[in-house]
Design a protein around this motif. Structure first.
Motif, PDB file in Angstrom:
ATOM      1  N   MET A   1       0.784  -1.076  -0.091  1.00 41.77           N
ATOM      2  CA  MET A   1       0.181   0.096  -0.041  1.00 41.77           C
ATOM      3  C   MET A   1       1.021   1.160  -0.023  1.00 41.77           C
ATOM      4  O   MET A   1       1.730   1.550   0.866  1.00 41.77           O
ATOM      5  N   SER A   2       0.618   2.075  -0.957  1.00 43.12           N
ATOM      6  CA  SER A   2       1.150   3.479  -0.978  1.00 43.12           C
ATOM      7  C   SER A   2       1.067   4.414   0.047  1.00 43.12           C
ATOM      8  O   SER A   2      -0.032   4.257   0.780  1.00 43.12           O
ATOM      9  N   LEU A   3       1.988   5.349   0.160  1.00 39.21           N
ATOM     10  CA  LEU A   3       1.791   6.372   1.302  1.00 39.21           C
ATOM     11  C   LEU A   3       0.751   7.131   1.059  1.00 39.21           C
ATOM     12  O   LEU A   3      -0.169   7.691   1.863  1.00 39.21           O
ATOM     13  N   GLN A   6      -2.624   5.237   2.132  1.00 35.67           N
ATOM     14  CA  GLN A   6      -2.942   5.613   3.422  1.00 35.67           C
ATOM     15  C   GLN A   6      -3.268   6.965   3.731  1.00 35.67           C
ATOM     16  O   GLN A   6      -4.172   7.015   4.769  1.00 35.67           O
ATOM     17  N   THR A   7      -2.821   7.949   3.296  1.00 36.13           N
ATOM     18  CA  THR A   7      -3.249   9.151   3.656  1.00 36.13           C
ATOM     19  C   THR A   7      -4.591   9.702   3.318  1.00 36.13           C
ATOM     20  O   THR A   7      -5.449  10.224   3.920  1.00 36.13           O
ATOM     21  N   SER A   9      -7.466   7.394   2.357  1.00 36.39           N
ATOM     22  CA  SER A   9      -8.251   6.644   2.460  1.00 36.39           C
ATOM     23  C   SER A   9      -8.821   6.640   3.960  1.00 36.39           C
ATOM     24  O   SER A   9      -8.177   6.914   4.867  1.00 36.39           O
ATOM     25  N   ARG A  11     -12.021   4.560   6.707  1.00 37.25           N
ATOM     26  CA  ARG A  11     -13.116   3.543   6.740  1.00 37.25           C
ATOM     27  C   ARG A  11     -14.500   3.866   6.468  1.00 37.25           C
ATOM     28  O   ARG A  11     -14.771   5.045   6.842  1.00 37.25           O
ATOM     29  N   CYS A  22      -9.646  14.796   6.473  1.00 39.74           N
ATOM     30  CA  CYS A  22      -8.868  13.736   5.458  1.00 39.74           C
ATOM     31  C   CYS A  22      -8.818  14.600   4.171  1.00 39.74           C
ATOM     32  O   CYS A  22      -7.627  14.432   3.600  1.00 39.74           O
ATOM     33  N   MET A  38      -9.846  -3.100   2.421  1.00 41.12           N
ATOM     34  CA  MET A  38      -9.595  -1.983   1.497  1.00 41.12           C
ATOM     35  C   MET A  38     -10.318  -2.097  -0.079  1.00 41.12           C
ATOM     36  O   MET A  38      -9.698  -1.557  -0.714  1.00 41.12           O
TER      37      MET A  38
END
Length: 454
Positions: A1-3, A6-7, A9, A11, A22, A38
């Motif tokens: 999973m790329s950075l 992560q930044t 996405s 839930r 976000c 995911m």
């Protein structure tokens, strides 16, 4: 999973307020809603949040209440062309999904160029077909006499592949000979008391990396087509492909001569290496101070007619060109008249050059017979009863002339035959157990290229 994934996405059970935080934290002004595995469920922008709040929604609701499920996505690893087209239509970010729909990457307009990957190098070198002048390209002759050779290349090749390694080990595979050589390092190869031709070439080049080297050929060993020189030239070219300061064509030919003639010890002249390196029709001149390759520009009609009138005939007899050259040298040193024969061959070579460029091909074909009669006088080992029988049968069936290619003793005959007599000549030599082989002229010399390791 790329950075970036992560930044950007969140839930599905998180709130709209979490989504706003976000979105505002990233320059792309977007958030991707995913489930526990995911899998991408939707996307959220400031515009989606605004519309939801104007319709009476609350910020503490789950983000799924305002997410957009009609989003544009691409499969992970999508072609750059597809991504660029999407960005050009106005998209700022594209989610990259795997086969299960899981968010793996986020593509942006600032996506990096593809990472550099390992490459391998390939090369191919054509064999030569010598019309006249062979023998005059030996150093001990042209050091004191002017010399010239008339030749061309045909579409039969030595093929080389070079795959660099990280561990310094060296493996060499000569596919035609079913031979393999393995060395733990270049130092071990250099220290080997006996080396194959390919290992000798490596010893001359001295590459500073490990590799796997593969060589194969379209022609049989001992064909008289200069096959060992084509193999040497292709091998040098495949290393040259990975150099930053590449050798020019003359340098490739000279390295091939050094490796094959001086270091490995195959006796012979210079024409094969130059012919294979430069390719096409050439008049190659040899002098004490310099060697010069003069390309011959033929009209298409002349080239096509000559190709139609030449028959390449495999005698089925292999020959040892190195030993034949040694015998020829011994006989030249023992008998001054041999020098006169070579000078006559050079004179004939220039006549044939004249006939060729003017398209006087019948005279050119007849000169092949003169070249063969001269060649047989160079050494008693050049021809024998069976070769003479094959040649006589071809002439009786309609060939105007011909000669044995290479140093002699076996390999391929080249006959000049008017097309209307071709089948009779083919049948005559077939009755003696010989096979004819189709060919096309090759205008290019040694060619190399690199490609990604798949």
């Amino acid at each position: 999973m790329s950075l970036l994934v992560q930044t950007l996405s969140i839930r599905e059970q998180q709130s709209i307020l979490d989504a706003v935080e976000c979105i505002e934290a990233g320059a792309l002004q977007i958030a991707f809603v995913v489930d526990e595995s995911m899998r991408l469920l939707g996307v959220v922008t400031n515009g989606d949040v605004r519309r939801h709040l104007l319709q009476g929604g609350r910020t503490d609701e789950a983000v799924t209440a305002c997410m957009n499920q009609e989003f544009r996505s691409v499969r992970i690893g999508a072609p750059r062309e597809d991504l660029l087209k999407a960005f050009d239509l106005g998209h700022n970010a594209l989610p990259g999904l795997d086969e299960q729909g899981r968010l793996v990457e986020v593509y942006t307009r600032q996506m990096a160029a593809s990472a550099e990957v390992p490459v391998l190098a390939r090369a191919r070198a054509p064999v030569r077909m010598s019309f006249c002048g062979g023998g005059a390209d030996l150093t001990y002759f042209f050091i004191d006499h002017s010399a010239a050779v008339l030749s061309c290349t045909v579409g039969l090749y030595a093929h080389a592949t070079l795959i660099p390694r990280d561990d310094g080990r060296i493996s060499i595979y000569a596919e035609d000979l079913s031979r393999e050589e393995h060395y733990s390092s270049l130092a071990e190869l250099l220290a080997a008391p006996e080396k194959s031709l390919l290992a000798t070439i490596v010893a001359v080049i001295k590459p500073k990396y490990g590799f796997d080297l593969y060589l194969r050929s379209d022609f049989p060993v001992g064909s008289g087509l200069g096959g060992s020189s084509a193999a040497t030239t292709a091998t040098i070219a495949v290393f040259n492909e990975l150099r930053q300061d590449r050798w020019n064509t003359y340098e490739i030919a000279e390295l091939a001569f050094q490796a094959e003639r001086l270091c490995f010890g195959i006796a012979g002249g210079w024409q094969d290496q130059y012919a294979s390196a430069f390719g096409g029709f050439n008049l190659i001149e040899f002098e004490n101070q310099r060697n010069l390759v003069h390309p011959i520009r033929l009209e298409d009609s002349i080239r096509n007619e000559l190709e139609s009138c030449l028959v390449l005939c495999d005698t089925g007899i292999s020959h040892d060109s190195g030993r034949l050259h040694e015998l020829q040298r011994e006989e030249i040193e023992a008998e001054l008249s041999q020098t006169e024969l070579l000078s006559a061959s050079v004179t004939l070579c220039r006549r044939m050059h004249h006939f060729l460029i003017r398209g006087e091909l019948k005279a050119f074909g007849t000169c092949l017979d003169e070249a063969w009669q001269l060649k047989k006088r160079f050494s008693s080992a050049i021809s024998d009863g069976r070769l003479d029988e094959i040649y006589a049968a071809a002439l009786a069936a309609g060939a105007c002339g011909g000669k044995l290619l290479g140093a002699g003793g076996g390999g391929f005959f080249l006959f000049y035959v008017q097309p209307q007599h071709r089948q009779r000549v083919v049948s005559a030599v077939a009755a003696l157990g010989c096979q004819t082989q189709n060919f096309r002229f090759e205008s290019s010399g040694v060619t190399s290229w690199r490609t990604k390791i798949q």
